[in-house]
Design an enzyme around this catalytic site. Sequence first.
Site, PDB file in Angstrom:
ATOM      1  N   ARG A 141      -3.312  -5.998  -3.536  1.00 21.55           N
ATOM      2  CA  ARG A 141      -3.499  -7.257  -2.025  1.00 21.55           C
ATOM      3  C   ARG A 141      -3.921  -8.642  -3.140  1.00 21.55           C
ATOM      4  O   ARG A 141      -4.296  -8.685  -3.694  1.00 21.55           O
ATOM      5  CB  ARG A 141      -3.977  -6.887  -1.354  1.00 21.55           C
TER       6      ARG A 141
ATOM      7  N   HIS B 249     -20.482  13.183   0.411  1.00 19.26           N
ATOM      8  CA  HIS B 249     -21.181  14.051   1.157  1.00 19.26           C
ATOM      9  C   HIS B 249     -20.837  15.720   0.477  1.00 19.26           C
ATOM     10  O   HIS B 249     -20.706  16.377   1.247  1.00 19.26           O
ATOM     11  CB  HIS B 249     -20.576  14.087   2.599  1.00 19.26           C
TER      12      HIS B 249
ATOM     13  N   SER C   7       0.812  -1.363   0.141  1.00 16.74           N
ATOM     14  CA  SER C   7       0.564   0.223   0.535  1.00 16.74           C
ATOM     15  C   SER C   7       0.840   1.175  -0.320  1.00 16.74           C
ATOM     16  O   SER C   7       1.485   1.182   0.609  1.00 16.74           O
ATOM     17  CB  SER C   7      -1.253   0.349   1.337  1.00 16.74           C
TER      18      SER C   7
ATOM     19  N   HIS D 182      -3.755   8.069 -17.570  1.00 18.70           N
ATOM     20  CA  HIS D 182      -4.958   7.171 -18.076  1.00 18.70           C
ATOM     21  C   HIS D 182      -4.388   6.284 -18.813  1.00 18.70           C
ATOM     22  O   HIS D 182      -4.707   5.214 -18.516  1.00 18.70           O
ATOM     23  CB  HIS D 182      -6.140   7.934 -18.518  1.00 18.70           C
TER      24      HIS D 182
ATOM     25  N   HIS E 101       2.831  12.314  -0.667  1.00 24.80           N
ATOM     26  CA  HIS E 101       2.410  13.427  -0.225  1.00 24.80           C
ATOM     27  C   HIS E 101       3.440  14.530  -0.595  1.00 24.80           C
ATOM     28  O   HIS E 101       4.333  14.689   0.094  1.00 24.80           O
ATOM     29  CB  HIS E 101       2.346  13.722   1.046  1.00 24.80           C
TER      30      HIS E 101
ATOM     31  N   ASN F 245      -2.361   0.008  -4.285  1.00 22.28           N
ATOM     32  CA  ASN F 245      -2.764  -0.644  -3.555  1.00 22.28           C
ATOM     33  C   ASN F 245      -1.964  -1.555  -4.269  1.00 22.28           C
ATOM     34  O   ASN F 245      -3.377  -2.141  -5.199  1.00 22.28           O
ATOM     35  CB  ASN F 245      -3.555  -0.820  -2.559  1.00 22.28           C
TER      36      ASN F 245
ATOM     37  N   HIS G 232      -1.767   7.178  -4.927  1.00 24.88           N
ATOM     38  CA  HIS G 232      -2.141   6.267  -3.987  1.00 24.88           C
ATOM     39  C   HIS G 232      -1.370   5.117  -5.193  1.00 24.88           C
ATOM     40  O   HIS G 232      -2.747   4.719  -6.259  1.00 24.88           O
ATOM     41  CB  HIS G 232      -3.331   5.753  -3.720  1.00 24.88           C
TER      42      HIS G 232
END
Length: 304
Positions: free
Chosen positions: A114, A175, A96, A145, A100, A112, A110
């Site tokens: 797994r 939200h 992972s 992309h 920054h 990850n 980012h």
Amino acid sequence: MALTKETISKWFESLQANICKEIELEDEKGKFTIDVWSHASGGGGRSNVMLNGKVLEKAGVNFSAVEGDAPEALLKTLEVDRSSADPLKFFATGVSIVMHPKSPMVPIIHMNVRYFELSNGTYWFGGGIDLTPHIIDKEQASYFHQQLKSVCDAHDASYYPKFKEWADNYFFLPHRNETRGVGGIFFDRLSETDTRSKEDIFDFVKAVGEVFAPTYTHLMHINKNKDFKELHTKWQQLRRGRYVEFNLVWDRGTKFGLQTGGRTESILMSMPPLARWDYDYQLTESFEKETSDYLKKGINWIKH
């Protein structure tokens, strides 16, 4: 020879080492410190963290291979069939990454990859890679992309459109009604079918892992010397705040780690060193408005 969890875990461990080497070379100053840890129920991991590099303010590349009794809360979250009352063991391994940068002109990234299995024979692979520019550059988003599409197309032509849409929906803050960045790909619960073997899926997962270093070091290289002002830094900190909101409220990896008694320092490695939340912040600069306009699902970045 059958593909084993030990073979998979060993490869993830080598991926961590290779990525750290490439990132250090591009950063030129920062070095990863190695923090080896053990999991309470079995296994452990290695958290490699860079602080105050030339380009990267905080970067983490985590490897883990943990096992133990599968908590009922986890099995419920994973919607595992509990037709048998026998206790289940779990094994989870992967890498992972969150980086920054110091400069608001360099994007957050980012990744990850797994592997997860249960003692009843259930297993799957998962992963994802997404880019979160503080200031969106359409050409760079297109480049990012295209790298992912090339990886996907080499394995299955249906992967990129399917996993790109999955990423748009996953890396989304309901939200706020905005995406975390320009998306990427996301996939979960990939297991063998009549047309693909476990080895086929692992080959795809490995390709995703291997595309990380060349893609991100390129973005580091072309952006790291660009000029910026205090207003760009303020915007960077506000965008980091949205990154924190996603990781703490919506990210499945954070929840999985906490549910399985994972190491808190490693789980929260993804947090930026400094973020801000200004009450009722109003967009004023043109780059703020343009970036906000692109925080939407369904954008075909490769066309740009």
